[in-house]
Design an enzyme around this catalytic site. Structure first.
Site, PDB file in Angstrom:
ATOM      1  N   GLU A  42       0.870  -1.165   0.000  1.00  0.00           N
ATOM      2  CA  GLU A  42       0.000   0.000   0.000  1.00  0.00           C
ATOM      3  C   GLU A  42       0.917   1.229   0.000  1.00  0.00           C
ATOM      4  O   GLU A  42       1.792   1.334   0.861  1.00  0.00           O
ATOM      5  CB  GLU A  42      -0.886  -0.010   1.242  1.00  0.00           C
ATOM      6  CG  GLU A  42      -1.907   1.089   1.185  1.00  0.00           C
ATOM      7  CD  GLU A  42      -2.807   1.163   2.413  1.00  0.00           C
ATOM      8  OE1 GLU A  42      -2.826   0.209   3.216  1.00  0.00           O
ATOM      9  OE2 GLU A  42      -3.473   2.195   2.544  1.00  0.00           O
ATOM     10  N   ARG A 269       5.114 -12.842   9.884  1.00  0.00           N
ATOM     11  CA  ARG A 269       5.817 -11.582   9.649  1.00  0.00           C
ATOM     12  C   ARG A 269       7.237 -11.659  10.169  1.00  0.00           C
ATOM     13  O   ARG A 269       7.529 -12.453  11.071  1.00  0.00           O
ATOM     14  CB  ARG A 269       5.156 -10.435  10.422  1.00  0.00           C
ATOM     15  CG  ARG A 269       3.747 -10.173  10.115  1.00  0.00           C
ATOM     16  CD  ARG A 269       3.245  -9.058  11.021  1.00  0.00           C
ATOM     17  NE  ARG A 269       3.533  -7.752  10.452  1.00  0.00           N
ATOM     18  CZ  ARG A 269       2.759  -7.158   9.545  1.00  0.00           C
ATOM     19  NH1 ARG A 269       1.655  -7.726   9.131  1.00  0.00           N
ATOM     20  NH2 ARG A 269       3.084  -5.984   9.073  1.00  0.00           N
ATOM     21  N   LYS A 279       3.933   0.996   9.881  1.00  0.00           N
ATOM     22  CA  LYS A 279       4.131   2.148   8.993  1.00  0.00           C
ATOM     23  C   LYS A 279       3.530   3.412   9.601  1.00  0.00           C
ATOM     24  O   LYS A 279       4.060   4.501   9.421  1.00  0.00           O
ATOM     25  CB  LYS A 279       3.480   1.875   7.633  1.00  0.00           C
ATOM     26  CG  LYS A 279       4.363   1.038   6.732  1.00  0.00           C
ATOM     27  CD  LYS A 279       3.899   1.084   5.293  1.00  0.00           C
ATOM     28  CE  LYS A 279       2.748   0.143   5.071  1.00  0.00           C
ATOM     29  NZ  LYS A 279       2.357   0.053   3.660  1.00  0.00           N
TER      30      LYS A 279
HETATM   31  P1  ATP Z   1      -0.438  -1.549   6.658  1.00  0.00           P
HETATM   32  O1  ATP Z   1      -1.273  -2.506   5.836  1.00  0.00           O
HETATM   33  O2  ATP Z   1      -0.770  -1.520   8.093  1.00  0.00           O
HETATM   34  O3  ATP Z   1      -0.275  -0.213   6.048  1.00  0.00           O
HETATM   35  P2  ATP Z   1       1.679  -3.360   6.036  1.00  0.00           P
HETATM   36  O4  ATP Z   1       3.011  -3.408   6.704  1.00  0.00           O
HETATM   37  O5  ATP Z   1       0.821  -4.547   6.013  1.00  0.00           O
HETATM   38  O6  ATP Z   1       1.011  -2.125   6.700  1.00  0.00           O
HETATM   39  P3  ATP Z   1       1.504  -3.311   3.161  1.00  0.00           P
HETATM   40  O7  ATP Z   1       1.937  -2.248   2.240  1.00  0.00           O
HETATM   41  O8  ATP Z   1       0.084  -3.701   3.167  1.00  0.00           O
HETATM   42  O9  ATP Z   1       1.945  -2.831   4.589  1.00  0.00           O
HETATM   43  O10 ATP Z   1       2.428  -4.588   2.971  1.00  0.00           O
HETATM   44  C1  ATP Z   1       2.710  -5.158   1.725  1.00  0.00           C
HETATM   45  C2  ATP Z   1       3.045  -6.608   1.908  1.00  0.00           C
HETATM   46  O11 ATP Z   1       4.131  -6.775   2.810  1.00  0.00           O
HETATM   47  C3  ATP Z   1       1.883  -7.374   2.478  1.00  0.00           C
HETATM   48  O12 ATP Z   1       1.745  -8.587   1.764  1.00  0.00           O
HETATM   49  C4  ATP Z   1       2.289  -7.635   3.899  1.00  0.00           C
HETATM   50  O13 ATP Z   1       1.729  -8.820   4.374  1.00  0.00           O
HETATM   51  C5  ATP Z   1       3.810  -7.709   3.797  1.00  0.00           C
HETATM   52  N1  ATP Z   1       4.444  -7.340   5.059  1.00  0.00           N
HETATM   53  C6  ATP Z   1       4.239  -6.224   5.780  1.00  0.00           C
HETATM   54  N2  ATP Z   1       4.961  -6.240   6.920  1.00  0.00           N
HETATM   55  C7  ATP Z   1       5.635  -7.404   6.932  1.00  0.00           C
HETATM   56  C8  ATP Z   1       6.552  -8.024   7.847  1.00  0.00           C
HETATM   57  N3  ATP Z   1       6.908  -7.440   8.987  1.00  0.00           N
HETATM   58  N4  ATP Z   1       7.042  -9.239   7.523  1.00  0.00           N
HETATM   59  C9  ATP Z   1       6.693  -9.830   6.367  1.00  0.00           C
HETATM   60  N5  ATP Z   1       5.856  -9.312   5.468  1.00  0.00           N
HETATM   61  C10 ATP Z   1       5.319  -8.113   5.734  1.00  0.00           C
END
Ligand code: ATP
Ligand code: MG
Length: 567
Positions: A42, A269, A279
């Protein structure tokens, strides 16, 4: 100065449970033998080290099976998103060593298709417009133990739903006035199946679609469908989406016209000690000025780590070491630093730099003489060759390498003692000069001309070898030393305490007047090297021709290796 660190992909070498599931799908002839993944960020912040795990897995799995991986921006929330984030995300993925080729997508590319699909669901009696406020809707959803309550609008006639949904799209209603919901099951044990929201009204300008839309699809209504539209076969995501999977499948089942189904698989994660990966909170650190930007070298972002001097190979190696599982855990940040040292050790040019300078005058050395001594560029790499280092009458050594009253085992310089200056000569300290406050400001030493190169022909041994630079021929630099941004192992753990209270007040230390070999000045931003005995460093982008700024990437002390040896 060449960056020797290899940027070859080294991911997905180790088999993991996702590879096994993919292999099984392939052996059963699913998807005509295709493997197609996607990385779906995102664009509401910069990528961090946790995202690197998802990137390595998504691109790595595709690569392992000869498949493809798309980059898809999940841009369904215009109020929080920005092109700055889109650009940084692309740059960071490339830097990590991955390539989406011509497969760049945005969820917003599919807004028309999603709208059409929503209309189809309404026509089939599987979606309805709800006029209730959002807090009431959540309240009626119940709890896992308590069944939900059906909305009074649930059985609205199809025609009315179509009309209202069209008017929602046309901007007739205020934000929050109505939502579109899927009509599934208010008694489902899975809360996500209790008539989830599909669309909300938001009169916001989108960074790509401008003002075309004032309704936006929810994540759950966009993600699986985008996977379907793009032909994704394996949709890999983190564990928090496991509970969304039935809904993911429900929407895709309504959409699909053939056997093809994208399959969602969840993994745990990446969490690192002393590191925070939300984020939203990282944005707060940036906006409130606790750090100097998303690429502040203390940030866990990929841009911060790049600026700090971490290499893409070291990050990929960390991800490989950690592996892919379904178990939540916390990885020691020392393992990341270990991976960085391991990689830099192979490629980093060795140089000398003095962080806390103490002047040394060699009283028996000619005043204007500049003599070149030869230094080895990298003991790990013969081909890296040698370089000339200027030696002069006035030098700097590290303040901590001198003690006036040393304890017994202090092998560095002290009055009357002899030490080796690396690659140069043996020197003996004869006199200590102090200022009015009694602080040591200069040492008067003599050198032994017979010891050129740092060896004595008479076999005389010295215990200490010091790094040094010429006081007259060196380059002044600002050096920034970093420590952990947070003082506690898990800064995200305590919900009721503000994470900002855990910030380490000493995470940045700026040394204004350091001196480094002239060689360093030839470097470009991001070039890295090892200052002997002091750690790995790189040139910061704040450097100008008149002001050299250097970051310390990591010290030489490998806490991870130490921990492993003590086990
Ligand atoms: P948010 O959705 O709260 O803004 P997010 O960290 O999930 O934060 P995204 O941009 O949705 O951010 O993440 C993109 C991809 O990265 C998603 O598939 C998510 O599952 C993966 N991802 C995010 N944080 C982690 C992490 N700490 N370890 C592994 N994969 C992650
Ligand atoms: Mg997310």
């Amino acid at each position: 100065m060449a960056d020797n660190s290899e940027n070859k992909k080294s991911v997905a070498k180790t088999r993991n449970f996702i590879h096994e599931l993919v292999e099984k799908d392939l052996s059963e002839g699913k998807n005509n033998g295709r493997v197609h993944t996607r990385f779906p960020p995102e664009p509401n912040g910069y990528l961090h080290i946790g995202h690197a795990k998802a990137i390595c897995l998504d691109f790595g799995t595709a690569e392992k099976f000869g498949g493809k991986c798309n980059l898809r921006f999940d841009d369904t929330n215009p109020t929080k998103e920005d092109v700055e984030f889109v650009d940084s995300i692309k740059e960071d993925i490339k830097w990590l060593g991955f390539d989406w080729e011509d497969r760049l997508y945005y969820a917003s590319d599919f807004f028309d298709d999603l709208y059409e699909f929503a209309v189809k669901l309404i026509k089939e009696g599987k979606a309805y417009v709800d006029d209730q406020p959002s807090d009431l809707i959540s309240e009626q959803r119940g709890t896992p133990q308590k069944p939900g309550i059906e909305s009074p609008y649930r059985n609205r006639p199809v025609e009315d739903n179509l009309d209202l949904f069209r008017r929602m799209k046309e901007g007739e209603f205020e934000n929050g006035a109505r939502v579109l919901r899927a009509k599934i099951d208010m008694n489902s044990p899975n809360m996500h199946m209790r008539d989830p929201l599909m669309y909300r009204i938001s009169h916001a300008t989108h960074h790509r679609t401008g003002d075309k839309w004032c309704i936006y699809p929810m994540y759950d209504f966009a993600h699986g469908q985008c996977d379907y539209f793009e032909g994704v076969t394996h949709s890999l995501c983190t564990l928090e989406f496991e509970i969304h999977r039935p809904l993911y499948n429900w929407f895709v089942d309504q959409l699909a016209t053939d056997d093809y189904r994208p399959r969602q698989i969840e993994f745990s994660r990446l969490n690192l000690t002393y590191t925070m990966m939300s984020k939203r909170k990282l944005l707060q650190l940036v906006e409130e000025g606790y750090v100097k930007g998303w690429d502040d070298p203390r940030m866990p972002t990929l841009s911060g780590m790049r600026r700090r001097g971490f290499t893409p190979a070291s990050i990929r190696n960390l991800i490989e070491k950690v592996g892919i599982t379904k178990t939540e855990g916390m990885i020691d940040v020392a393992l990341l630093e270990h991976a960085v040292r391991e990689d830099l050790n192979k490629s980093a040019q060795r140089v000398m730099g003095v962080l806390n300078p103490l002047k040394v005058v060699i009283t028996n050395y000619p005043e204007d003489k500049v003599e070149m001594v030869q230094a080895i560029n990298n003991p790990e790499d013969e081909t890296a060759g040698r370089r000339d280092v200027p030696f002069t009458r006035e030098l700097y050594i590290e303040h901590e390498d001198f003690m006036e009253d040393p304890p017994r085992k202090f092998f560095r310089l002290s009055p009357g003692k002899e030490v080796r200056l690396r690659y140069a000569y043996y020197i003996t300290c004869n006199e200590v000069i102090k200022n009015d406050e009694g602080e040591i400001v200069e040492l008067r030493c003599t050198y032994d001309p017979e010891t050129k190169g740092g060896n004595s022909p008479d076999g005389r041994k010295v215990k200490g070898t010091l790094h040094w630079v010429s006081a007259t021929e060196s380059v002044k630099a600002e050096i920034r030393l970093y420590d952990r941004l947070f003082e506690v192992e898990n800064p995200s753990a305590t919900k009721d305490q503000d994470f900002r209270g855990f910030l380490n007040p000493n995470s940045l230390q700026v040394l204004e007047a350091c001196y480094v070999e002239p060689f360093v000045k030839k470097g470009e931003p991001l070039d890295h090297f090892q200052f002997e005995r002091k750690g790995y460093f790189n040139i910061d982008k704040d450097s100008t021709p008149d002001h050299l700024v250097i970051n310390r990437t990591v010290t030489l002390r490998d806490n991870w290796a130490k921990k492993m040896n003590n086990k």
